[in-house]
Every structure is written in C-alpha cells, then in structure tokens.
Design a protein around this motif. Structure first.
Motif, PDB file in Angstrom:
ATOM      1  N   MET A  13       0.450  -0.055   0.000  1.00 16.76           N
ATOM      2  CA  MET A  13       0.000   0.000   0.000  1.00 16.76           C
ATOM      3  C   MET A  13       0.647   0.078   0.000  1.00 16.76           C
ATOM      4  SD  MET A  13      -2.683   0.522  -0.459  1.00 16.76           S
ATOM      5  CE  MET A  13      -3.466   0.152  -0.798  1.00 16.76           C
ATOM      6  N   THR A  65      -5.066   5.239   7.515  1.00 14.18           N
ATOM      7  CA  THR A  65      -6.054   4.363   8.127  1.00 14.18           C
ATOM      8  C   THR A  65      -6.103   4.553   9.639  1.00 14.18           C
ATOM      9  OG1 THR A  65      -4.474   2.578   8.383  1.00 14.18           O
ATOM     10  CG2 THR A  65      -5.765   2.598   6.371  1.00 14.18           C
ATOM     11  N   ASP A 112     -11.281  -2.594   4.697  1.00  8.05           N
ATOM     12  CA  ASP A 112     -12.196  -1.509   5.006  1.00  8.05           C
ATOM     13  C   ASP A 112     -13.161  -1.844   6.133  1.00  8.05           C
ATOM     14  OD1 ASP A 112     -10.999   0.046   3.131  1.00  8.05           O
ATOM     15  OD2 ASP A 112     -12.682   0.116   1.726  1.00  8.05           O
ATOM     16  N   SER A 120      -9.095   6.565  -3.420  1.00 10.80           N
ATOM     17  CA  SER A 120      -8.614   7.056  -2.124  1.00 10.80           C
ATOM     18  C   SER A 120      -7.164   7.547  -2.219  1.00 10.80           C
ATOM     19  CB  SER A 120      -8.689   5.940  -1.082  1.00 10.80           C
ATOM     20  OG  SER A 120     -10.020   5.552  -0.850  1.00 10.80           O
ATOM     21  N   GLU A 130      -3.236   7.617  -1.437  1.00 11.07           N
ATOM     22  CA  GLU A 130      -2.238   6.568  -1.286  1.00 11.07           C
ATOM     23  C   GLU A 130      -0.927   7.212  -0.863  1.00 11.07           C
ATOM     24  OE1 GLU A 130      -2.719   3.478  -4.085  1.00 11.07           O
ATOM     25  OE2 GLU A 130      -0.607   2.944  -4.130  1.00 11.07           O
ATOM     26  N   ASP A 149     -11.037  -1.972  -6.080  1.00 13.23           N
ATOM     27  CA  ASP A 149     -11.230  -2.212  -4.650  1.00 13.23           C
ATOM     28  C   ASP A 149     -11.266  -3.696  -4.307  1.00 13.23           C
ATOM     29  OD1 ASP A 149     -13.702  -3.041  -5.573  1.00 13.23           O
ATOM     30  OD2 ASP A 149     -14.870  -1.688  -4.288  1.00 13.23           O
ATOM     31  N   TYR A 151      -9.054  -1.251   1.339  1.00 13.05           N
ATOM     32  CA  TYR A 151      -7.697  -0.769   1.596  1.00 13.05           C
ATOM     33  C   TYR A 151      -6.671  -1.890   1.470  1.00 13.05           C
ATOM     34  CZ  TYR A 151      -3.948   1.644   4.159  1.00 13.05           C
ATOM     35  OH  TYR A 151      -2.755   2.216   4.525  1.00 13.05           O
ATOM     36  N   ARG A 207      -5.800  -2.444  -2.084  1.00 15.98           N
ATOM     37  CA  ARG A 207      -4.861  -1.406  -2.521  1.00 15.98           C
ATOM     38  C   ARG A 207      -3.441  -1.769  -2.090  1.00 15.98           C
ATOM     39  NH1 ARG A 207      -5.220   3.936  -4.123  1.00 15.98           N
ATOM     40  NH2 ARG A 207      -7.481   3.781  -3.993  1.00 15.98           N
ATOM     41  N   CYS A 208      -3.299  -2.269  -0.874  1.00 21.52           N
ATOM     42  CA  CYS A 208      -1.988  -2.672  -0.371  1.00 21.52           C
ATOM     43  C   CYS A 208      -1.381  -3.768  -1.235  1.00 21.52           C
ATOM     44  CB  CYS A 208      -2.120  -3.137   1.075  1.00 21.52           C
ATOM     45  SG  CYS A 208      -0.597  -3.763   1.820  1.00 21.52           S
TER      46      CYS A 208
END
Length: 221
Positions: free
Chosen positions: A1, A10, A109, A136, A138, A154, A175, A178-179
């Motif tokens: 991420m 986060t 999330d 979002s 980053e 997502d 999230y 994304r990581c």
C-alpha cells in the motif's frame, strides 16, 4: 500500500482479528495476527527504508528461487522494518534487497487485520464486473510524507508462494486490496507515483522534499 505502504491514512480504522470465511482457494491470514507479527519482528532487525531515486526501486526484482533460512530472516527483518516505519506493507526492495517478496500487516475496510508474506506475487486480471475503482489517497514509505489520490480496483487477488515455496493465493478488498496492488507494483519496479499524472507526481515529490521522514531512510547519493 513499502504502503511500502503508509499506515497514516487508516488511523481511524479499528484493527481487529476475526475468523475469515473458509475458501480453500485463499490462505487464511486473519488469525493470530498479533502473535505472528510480533514473532517475526522479534527475530528480525529493522533496516532503513530506500526512497525514490534509489535504482533498486526502479527495476523489476529477481524471482525468489531459494526458500531457505536466509529468506526467512529477510522476512523477519521486513516485518521489523515495517513496524519501525509504521507501514502496513513492505516490499524487499524498499530495504534494498533485490528479491520478489513483500510482507503486510494491513486492515481491510471492515477493520479486519490481515498479516502475511508472499514471494513472486502476480496479480490476477480482474473481470470487468470486479473492476470497481476506488480513488482514495495513497502513500508510500519510499516517498515519505507525500500522499496523492490514485484510482485502483477495490478488489485484488495475488498469487505466489509462501516462505516454504508452497503455492498460495491472497484475496483482498478495499484498503487491503490497494496494499496488495501497491506492493506487487514495487517488485516490478513501479512506485505509486509512477501511476499519477505528471502534475500529481510533481506535487507528491514536492511534498516529499518539504517533509521530514519519521523513520530512518537511505539517502540517495
């Protein structure tokens, strides 16, 4: 991420460990997260983070071919380094090691914590119906103090091998997805700022130049 993935975005997510629905295709990475992460970093040694401009970050890493004690020690060191930098993901080249392996300790999330490591990761191509983009912010440990909005799916599935060389697959949403994408990118020589427009990339680099990293870095010569 690295995201090296930044934890900062986060801060309002409550991390929790939970039982993950059983799907034999994917590993269960939500159990005993705290104990597993602690064991890794207690065996490991924290190393400074390489930053944008270091050549190791800008080329594809070598495949992991030896699943031995040296690899296990590297993974331990990566967990220790990730903790020091307060990240949620870290690729080997972010501590200067030219190998395709990343670690993660990242919430999704829903606040569910995922912890693990993967070697030689490859992202699945998503069917059109699963490509719902999330734009979002980053950040990246290798671009310290900088953030930018970046659209990514997502949902993500990454396949590779564990520290013993056994095939594994990891599924992520929100999230955590994304990581997984961010860290896989690292191992193929791409930072998140490389996916930005020229204007946004320039702004991110300006943020980095004006900021002060909160963790040790390797200064570029």
């Amino acid at each position: 991420m690295g995201l090296g993935f930044e934890r900062g975005i986060t801060a309002d997510m409550a991390q929790q460990e939970t039982e993950q629905p059983v799907n034999s295709e994917f590993i269960v990475d939500t159990e005993d997260c705290e104990a597993r992460e602690l064991a890794h970093r207690e065996r490991g040694t924290s190393r400074p983070i390489t930053v944008v401009g270091n050549p190791v970050l800008h080329r594809e890493c070598k495949d992991v071919t030896e699943f031995d004690e040296k690899l296990a020690q590297l993974i331990d060191d990566m967990f220790a380094s990730q903790k020091t930098a307060e990240g949620v993901g870290l690729a080997a080249n972010q501590i200067g090691v030219d190998l395709k392996v990343f670690v993660y300790d990242c919430p999704d999330d829903e606040g569910v914590r995922h912890t693990g490591a993967i070697c030689n990761p490859v992202l699945d191509e998503l069917p059109a119906g699963r490509r719902v983009l999330d734009d979002s912010n980053e950040g990246c440990l290798s671009v310290p103090t900088a953030y930018a909005a970046l659209a990514r799916p997502d949902y993500a599935v990454v396949r590779g091998q564990n520290a013993k060389g056994e095939p594994i697959a990891i599924e992520g949403t929100g999230y955590f997805a994304r990581c997984l994408q961010h860290e896989t990118d690292h191992l193929y020589g791409r930072l998140y700022i490389d996916r930005l427009s020229k204007r946004d990339r320039k702004d991110a680099l300006k943020q980095m130049a004006e900021g002060t990293p909160r963790y040790p870095i390797v200064e570029n010569g």
